[in-house]
Design a protein around this motif. Structure first.
Motif, PDB file in Angstrom:
ATOM      1  N   PHE A  27     -37.321  36.929  27.784  1.00 22.17           N
ATOM      2  CA  PHE A  27     -36.456  37.912  28.429  1.00 22.17           C
ATOM      3  C   PHE A  27     -35.342  38.366  27.494  1.00 22.17           C
ATOM      4  O   PHE A  27     -35.074  39.563  27.347  1.00 22.17           O
ATOM      5  CB  PHE A  27     -35.875  37.298  29.711  1.00 22.17           C
ATOM      6  CG  PHE A  27     -35.044  38.241  30.519  1.00 22.17           C
ATOM      7  CD1 PHE A  27     -35.645  39.139  31.374  1.00 22.17           C
ATOM      8  CD2 PHE A  27     -33.663  38.234  30.419  1.00 22.17           C
ATOM      9  CE1 PHE A  27     -34.880  40.015  32.126  1.00 22.17           C
ATOM     10  CE2 PHE A  27     -32.893  39.099  31.161  1.00 22.17           C
ATOM     11  CZ  PHE A  27     -33.513  39.994  32.016  1.00 22.17           C
ATOM     12  N   VAL A  28     -34.694  37.417  26.842  1.00 18.69           N
ATOM     13  CA  VAL A  28     -33.597  37.734  25.920  1.00 18.69           C
ATOM     14  C   VAL A  28     -34.121  38.511  24.710  1.00 18.69           C
ATOM     15  O   VAL A  28     -33.497  39.489  24.279  1.00 18.69           O
ATOM     16  CB  VAL A  28     -32.853  36.447  25.494  1.00 18.69           C
ATOM     17  CG1 VAL A  28     -31.891  36.725  24.363  1.00 18.69           C
ATOM     18  CG2 VAL A  28     -32.134  35.841  26.681  1.00 18.69           C
ATOM     19  N   LEU A  29     -35.255  38.121  24.176  1.00 23.14           N
ATOM     20  CA  LEU A  29     -35.819  38.827  23.025  1.00 23.14           C
ATOM     21  C   LEU A  29     -36.162  40.279  23.362  1.00 23.14           C
ATOM     22  O   LEU A  29     -35.875  41.193  22.573  1.00 23.14           O
ATOM     23  CB  LEU A  29     -37.055  38.104  22.512  1.00 23.14           C
ATOM     24  CG  LEU A  29     -36.811  36.812  21.749  1.00 23.14           C
ATOM     25  CD1 LEU A  29     -38.138  36.161  21.387  1.00 23.14           C
ATOM     26  CD2 LEU A  29     -35.980  37.067  20.512  1.00 23.14           C
ATOM     27  N   ILE A  30     -36.745  40.502  24.514  1.00 23.68           N
ATOM     28  CA  ILE A  30     -37.091  41.861  24.915  1.00 23.68           C
ATOM     29  C   ILE A  30     -35.829  42.696  25.130  1.00 23.68           C
ATOM     30  O   ILE A  30     -35.770  43.864  24.725  1.00 23.68           O
ATOM     31  CB  ILE A  30     -37.981  41.853  26.174  1.00 23.68           C
ATOM     32  CG1 ILE A  30     -39.357  41.298  25.813  1.00 23.68           C
ATOM     33  CG2 ILE A  30     -38.104  43.246  26.781  1.00 23.68           C
ATOM     34  CD1 ILE A  30     -40.257  41.060  26.994  1.00 23.68           C
ATOM     35  N   ALA A  64     -29.678  60.750  25.746  1.00 26.29           N
ATOM     36  CA  ALA A  64     -29.197  60.169  27.000  1.00 26.29           C
ATOM     37  C   ALA A  64     -30.074  58.991  27.415  1.00 26.29           C
ATOM     38  O   ALA A  64     -29.568  57.949  27.852  1.00 26.29           O
ATOM     39  CB  ALA A  64     -29.172  61.225  28.097  1.00 26.29           C
ATOM     40  N   TYR A  65     -31.391  59.150  27.268  1.00 24.04           N
ATOM     41  CA  TYR A  65     -32.301  58.056  27.609  1.00 24.04           C
ATOM     42  C   TYR A  65     -32.048  56.847  26.718  1.00 24.04           C
ATOM     43  O   TYR A  65     -32.004  55.714  27.190  1.00 24.04           O
ATOM     44  CB  TYR A  65     -33.757  58.507  27.471  1.00 24.04           C
ATOM     45  CG  TYR A  65     -34.734  57.380  27.718  1.00 24.04           C
ATOM     46  CD1 TYR A  65     -35.166  57.104  29.007  1.00 24.04           C
ATOM     47  CD2 TYR A  65     -35.191  56.574  26.677  1.00 24.04           C
ATOM     48  CE1 TYR A  65     -36.043  56.063  29.246  1.00 24.04           C
ATOM     49  CE2 TYR A  65     -36.062  55.527  26.908  1.00 24.04           C
ATOM     50  CZ  TYR A  65     -36.484  55.280  28.193  1.00 24.04           C
ATOM     51  OH  TYR A  65     -37.335  54.236  28.437  1.00 24.04           O
ATOM     52  N   LEU A  66     -31.898  57.081  25.423  1.00 17.40           N
ATOM     53  CA  LEU A  66     -31.669  55.982  24.488  1.00 17.40           C
ATOM     54  C   LEU A  66     -30.356  55.256  24.803  1.00 17.40           C
ATOM     55  O   LEU A  66     -30.298  54.021  24.785  1.00 17.40           O
ATOM     56  CB  LEU A  66     -31.658  56.508  23.051  1.00 17.40           C
ATOM     57  CG  LEU A  66     -32.974  57.116  22.554  1.00 17.40           C
ATOM     58  CD1 LEU A  66     -32.780  57.707  21.164  1.00 17.40           C
ATOM     59  CD2 LEU A  66     -34.088  56.104  22.573  1.00 17.40           C
ATOM     60  N   MET A  67     -29.311  56.013  25.108  1.00 20.15           N
ATOM     61  CA  MET A  67     -28.013  55.403  25.413  1.00 20.15           C
ATOM     62  C   MET A  67     -28.068  54.613  26.719  1.00 20.15           C
ATOM     63  O   MET A  67     -27.572  53.486  26.789  1.00 20.15           O
ATOM     64  CB  MET A  67     -26.929  56.475  25.490  1.00 20.15           C
ATOM     65  CG  MET A  67     -25.546  55.908  25.696  1.00 20.15           C
ATOM     66  SD  MET A  67     -24.999  54.772  24.390  1.00 20.15           S
ATOM     67  CE  MET A  67     -24.981  55.838  22.985  1.00 20.15           C
ATOM     68  N   MET A  68     -28.697  55.174  27.749  1.00 24.69           N
ATOM     69  CA  MET A  68     -28.795  54.461  29.023  1.00 24.69           C
ATOM     70  C   MET A  68     -29.671  53.219  28.901  1.00 24.69           C
ATOM     71  O   MET A  68     -29.401  52.196  29.540  1.00 24.69           O
ATOM     72  CB  MET A  68     -29.341  55.386  30.119  1.00 24.69           C
ATOM     73  CG  MET A  68     -28.361  56.453  30.542  1.00 24.69           C
ATOM     74  SD  MET A  68     -26.762  55.792  31.069  1.00 24.69           S
ATOM     75  CE  MET A  68     -27.237  54.854  32.487  1.00 24.69           C
ATOM     76  N   SER A  69     -30.672  53.279  28.072  1.00 26.65           N
ATOM     77  CA  SER A  69     -31.522  52.114  27.841  1.00 26.65           C
ATOM     78  C   SER A  69     -30.728  50.994  27.177  1.00 26.65           C
ATOM     79  O   SER A  69     -30.845  49.827  27.553  1.00 26.65           O
ATOM     80  CB  SER A  69     -32.716  52.525  26.983  1.00 26.65           C
ATOM     81  OG  SER A  69     -33.571  51.441  26.771  1.00 26.65           O
ATOM     82  N   ILE A 126     -27.383  50.607  27.240  1.00 23.48           N
ATOM     83  CA  ILE A 126     -26.347  50.145  28.164  1.00 23.48           C
ATOM     84  C   ILE A 126     -26.941  49.235  29.231  1.00 23.48           C
ATOM     85  O   ILE A 126     -26.386  48.171  29.538  1.00 23.48           O
ATOM     86  CB  ILE A 126     -25.621  51.350  28.808  1.00 23.48           C
ATOM     87  CG1 ILE A 126     -24.771  52.059  27.750  1.00 23.48           C
ATOM     88  CG2 ILE A 126     -24.754  50.908  29.987  1.00 23.48           C
ATOM     89  CD1 ILE A 126     -24.191  53.376  28.217  1.00 23.48           C
ATOM     90  N   SER A 127     -28.078  49.625  29.787  1.00 22.19           N
ATOM     91  CA  SER A 127     -28.687  48.793  30.829  1.00 22.19           C
ATOM     92  C   SER A 127     -29.160  47.453  30.265  1.00 22.19           C
ATOM     93  O   SER A 127     -29.059  46.428  30.945  1.00 22.19           O
ATOM     94  CB  SER A 127     -29.835  49.532  31.497  1.00 22.19           C
ATOM     95  OG  SER A 127     -30.860  49.801  30.571  1.00 22.19           O
ATOM     96  N   SER A 128     -29.626  47.429  29.035  1.00 25.40           N
ATOM     97  CA  SER A 128     -30.037  46.157  28.426  1.00 25.40           C
ATOM     98  C   SER A 128     -28.845  45.230  28.218  1.00 25.40           C
ATOM     99  O   SER A 128     -28.947  44.021  28.427  1.00 25.40           O
ATOM    100  CB  SER A 128     -30.736  46.406  27.093  1.00 25.40           C
ATOM    101  OG  SER A 128     -31.957  47.044  27.293  1.00 25.40           O
ATOM    102  N   VAL A 129     -27.722  45.778  27.803  1.00 24.22           N
ATOM    103  CA  VAL A 129     -26.511  44.965  27.626  1.00 24.22           C
ATOM    104  C   VAL A 129     -26.051  44.405  28.964  1.00 24.22           C
ATOM    105  O   VAL A 129     -25.714  43.219  29.074  1.00 24.22           O
ATOM    106  CB  VAL A 129     -25.393  45.792  26.951  1.00 24.22           C
ATOM    107  CG1 VAL A 129     -24.064  45.063  27.001  1.00 24.22           C
ATOM    108  CG2 VAL A 129     -25.770  46.106  25.507  1.00 24.22           C
TER     109      VAL A 129
END
Length: 66
Positions: A8-11, A40-45, A47-50
């Protein structure tokens, strides 16, 4: 359970540093020709991962080792 946590952490870390890779695996193969993910997609991706990693470390990690 520990293997799941490591995976999970690696992904999530891969998605923070290489969000376009996830876009290509999920959507890129469906599009004919050249297509790129939007900024926008790259930034939201990222942010959501963090956010997901923070929640994981705050709630699930202590219960695994405590």
């Amino acid at each position: 359970m520990v293997v799941f946590a490591i995976l999970f952490v690696l992904i999530a870390i891969l998605n923070i540093f290489f969000p376009a890779m996830g876009w290509y695996m999920r959507y890129g193969w469906m599009v004919k020709g050249d297509s790129e993910p939007s900024e926008a997609y790259l930034m939201m991706s990222r942010i959501s991962s963090v956010i997901v990693l923070i929640i994981f470390f705050l709630f699930f990690l202590p219960s695994m080792f405590g």
